[in-house]
Design a protein around this motif. Structure first.
Motif, short mmCIF file in Angstrom:
data_model
loop_
_atom_site.label_atom_id
_atom_site.label_comp_id
_atom_site.label_asym_id
_atom_site.label_seq_id
_atom_site.Cartn_x
_atom_site.Cartn_y
_atom_site.Cartn_z
N ARG A 93 -48.48 -0.19 5.61
CA ARG A 93 -48.83 1.12 5.02
C ARG A 93 -50.32 1.42 5.23
NH1 ARG A 93 -47.18 1.95 -1.11
NH2 ARG A 93 -49.03 0.67 -1.44
N TYR A 200 -56.34 10.83 -4.88
CA TYR A 200 -56.58 10.42 -6.28
C TYR A 200 -57.60 11.35 -6.91
CZ TYR A 200 -53.56 6.79 -4.75
OH TYR A 200 -52.44 6.16 -4.26
N GLU A 231 -43.72 12.40 -7.96
CA GLU A 231 -44.08 11.06 -8.39
C GLU A 231 -45.09 11.17 -9.52
OE1 GLU A 231 -46.21 8.72 -5.45
OE2 GLU A 231 -46.99 10.53 -4.55
N GLY A 233 -48.77 9.52 -11.43
CA GLY A 233 -50.12 9.19 -10.96
C GLY A 233 -50.16 8.03 -9.98
N THR A 234 -49.62 6.89 -10.37
CA THR A 234 -49.66 5.70 -9.51
C THR A 234 -48.27 5.07 -9.40
OG1 THR A 234 -50.28 4.41 -11.42
CG2 THR A 234 -52.07 5.13 -10.00
N MET A 235 -47.25 5.90 -9.55
CA MET A 235 -45.89 5.33 -9.54
C MET A 235 -44.90 6.30 -8.90
SD MET A 235 -45.52 3.81 -13.40
CE MET A 235 -45.47 5.40 -14.19
N ASN A 236 -43.89 5.75 -8.23
CA ASN A 236 -42.73 6.54 -7.83
C ASN A 236 -41.80 6.64 -9.04
OD1 ASN A 236 -43.35 4.77 -4.99
ND2 ASN A 236 -43.14 6.98 -4.84
N GLY A 257 -43.63 3.93 -1.80
CA GLY A 257 -43.96 2.76 -2.64
C GLY A 257 -43.19 1.52 -2.22
N ILE A 258 -43.86 0.40 -2.28
CA ILE A 258 -43.23 -0.88 -1.93
C ILE A 258 -42.33 -1.33 -3.09
CG2 ILE A 258 -43.76 -3.31 -1.39
CD1 ILE A 258 -46.38 -1.89 -0.04
N ARG A 260 -40.84 0.80 -5.04
CA ARG A 260 -39.72 1.74 -4.90
C ARG A 260 -38.67 1.16 -3.94
NH1 ARG A 260 -38.23 5.26 -1.04
NH2 ARG A 260 -37.37 7.32 -1.60
N THR A 299 -42.22 3.22 -10.88
CA THR A 299 -42.37 1.90 -10.25
C THR A 299 -43.64 1.88 -9.42
OG1 THR A 299 -41.18 2.54 -8.22
CG2 THR A 299 -39.85 1.67 -10.03
N THR A 301 -47.00 -1.14 -7.91
CA THR A 301 -47.58 -2.48 -7.96
C THR A 301 -48.32 -2.73 -9.27
OG1 THR A 301 -47.81 -2.51 -5.59
CG2 THR A 301 -49.24 -4.01 -6.81
C1 PLP Z 1 -49.56 7.78 -5.82
C2 PLP Z 1 -48.81 6.51 -5.88
N1 PLP Z 1 -47.46 6.54 -5.86
C3 PLP Z 1 -46.73 5.41 -5.89
C4 PLP Z 1 -47.32 4.17 -5.96
C5 PLP Z 1 -46.48 2.93 -5.96
O1 PLP Z 1 -46.57 2.25 -4.74
P1 PLP Z 1 -46.38 0.67 -4.67
O2 PLP Z 1 -45.06 0.37 -5.27
O3 PLP Z 1 -46.45 0.32 -3.23
O4 PLP Z 1 -47.50 0.08 -5.46
C6 PLP Z 1 -48.72 4.09 -6.00
C7 PLP Z 1 -49.40 2.79 -6.04
O5 PLP Z 1 -49.84 2.31 -5.03
C8 PLP Z 1 -49.48 5.29 -5.95
O6 PLP Z 1 -50.82 5.24 -5.99
#
Ligand code: PLP
Length: 354
Positions: A93, A200, A231, A233-236, A257-258, A260, A299, A301
């Motif tokens: 990625r 971000y 999605e 902020g930092t998750m799917n 997302g990994i 995800r 979901t 990391t």
């Molecule tokens: C905007 C966003 N969506 C989704 C994710 C989830 O991705 P991953 O599961 O690879 O951490 C993240 C985190 O990296 C993210 O910043």
């Protein structure tokens, strides 16, 4: 390429924090970092050296035009064993983000070697308590000094490490999300699928307003119709309907997302009907009203699996289930954290020994 090591003598190294569960996420960094520079068409000088501030020219292109990308993955320790979770996917990625932002790619094998070597140096910083880990932040920035919107020719790649506990103060308890119909995060054809710094920055104002309303994160809608959930902020995001598990398709606007990908694989193997399909906000709110929606969770990391207990949309508050973590989110959290730290057998070959 050989990594050059210049490590602190033992007496200059700090003592890792005793209780990582109580440290706010991403606020403490380890003693060393990895750096490598790119110029004249190639990467060179890979180093592991003491953690230090960067010295950048004020005209460095990243500071003006946002040519910067990053990744986030974790190392887990149980006794002598240190494991990474699907690091090849993060490197893949990172290279995809690099291509989108016209930045140089890394050799995947060497990139993994660099992560492993840095983690080995800092193994004492990897906490062992369940729910804690060493967060790894690979970052690539354009450092060439020049004004004018053009791809840079000089870059810095670096990796820093941070011992972490839960991402949300709620821990594994349900979080509240705010559906923004005012701002958007990304649009198809833009850079939403890349992990680039500007995405971000674009999310900050909406998130600030959500926090002021008492919510932890924004649940973004698509930028064109403002109709489909994308999605957080930092998750799917996943929605468990009574007859299927659905998640937003990879349409170019969301991050692939990994976690995800891992959740889709696990739940398909558990016999669930899993579909990657557009989910409209109306379908979601209607399903919450009628009880067709059983669970909603994010979901990623950082949070791994975060149950969503409440959703705000256009002045109305929708509660998800009984406000507690649902059985599917709980099973996923237990399975993923179990595989990640080596407590559960990993039939997928996702974990990589350091
Ligand atoms: C905007 C966003 N969506 C989704 C994710 C989830 O991705 P991953 O599961 O690879 O951490 C993240 C985190 O990296 C993210 O910043």
């Amino acid at each position: 390429m050989e990594i050059e090591f210049s490590l602190l003598p033992p007496e200059k190294r700090r003592t890792p924090p005793g209780d990582p569960l109580s440290i706010p996420f991403g606020t403490i960094f380890t003693d060393h970092m990895f750096t490598m520079t790119y110029s004249e068409g190639q990467w060179h000088d890979p180093r592991i050296e003491p953690y230090h501030p960067l010295s950048l020219d004020p005209a460095a292109l990243v500071l003006h035009y946002g040519q910067g990308i990053f990744e986030g993955l974790k190392a887990y320790r149980r006794g002598e064993r240190v494991l990474l979770f699907r690091p090849d996917k993060n490197i893949e990625r990172l290279n995809a983000s690099a291509r989108r932002l016209v930045m140089p790619e890394l050799d995947p094998g060497f990139a993994l070697h660099c992560i492993k070597e840095l983690v080995k140096v800092e193994r004492d910083w990897i906490p062992e308590v369940r729910g804690t880990s060493l967060y790894i932040r690979p970052t690539m920035i354009a450092v060439e000094a020049r004004l004018g919107v053009k791809p840079a020719k000089e870059f810095l790649y670096y990796i820093i490490l941070s011992p972490v506990g839960p991402y949300f103060k709620e821990g594994f308890n349900p979080v509240k999300v705010y559906v923004s119909d005012k701002y958007v995060r990304a649009v198809r054809g833009g850079v939403g699928a890349a992990k680039t710094i500007g995405n971000y920055a674009a999310s900050l104002l909406g998130t600030k307003e959500a926090i002021e309303m008492g919510y932890s994160q924004v649940l973004w809608l698509d930028a064109i119709e403002r109709r489909y959930i994308e999605e957080c902020g930092t998750m799917n995001v996943f929605v468990k309907f009574d007859d299927e598990l659905a998640t937003t398709p990879l349409d170019g606007a969301i991050l692939p997302g990994i976690t995800r990908d891992s959740v889709i694989r696990l739940t398909r193997d558990w016999g669930l009907r899993v579909r990657e399909r557009p989910i409209s906000i109306d379908e979601l709110t209607e399903g919450l009203r009628t009880g067709k929606v059983e669970e909603v969770f994010g979901t990623g990391t950082a949070a791994i699996v975060a149950p969503i207990g409440e959703i705000y949309y256009k002045g109305e508050v929708y509660r998800v289930g009984d406000g507690k973590s649902g059985p599917l989110a709980t099973r996923l959290y237990d399975t993923l954290t179990g595989i990640q730290c080596g407590e559960i057998e990993d039939p997928y070959g996702w974990t990589v020994e350091v």
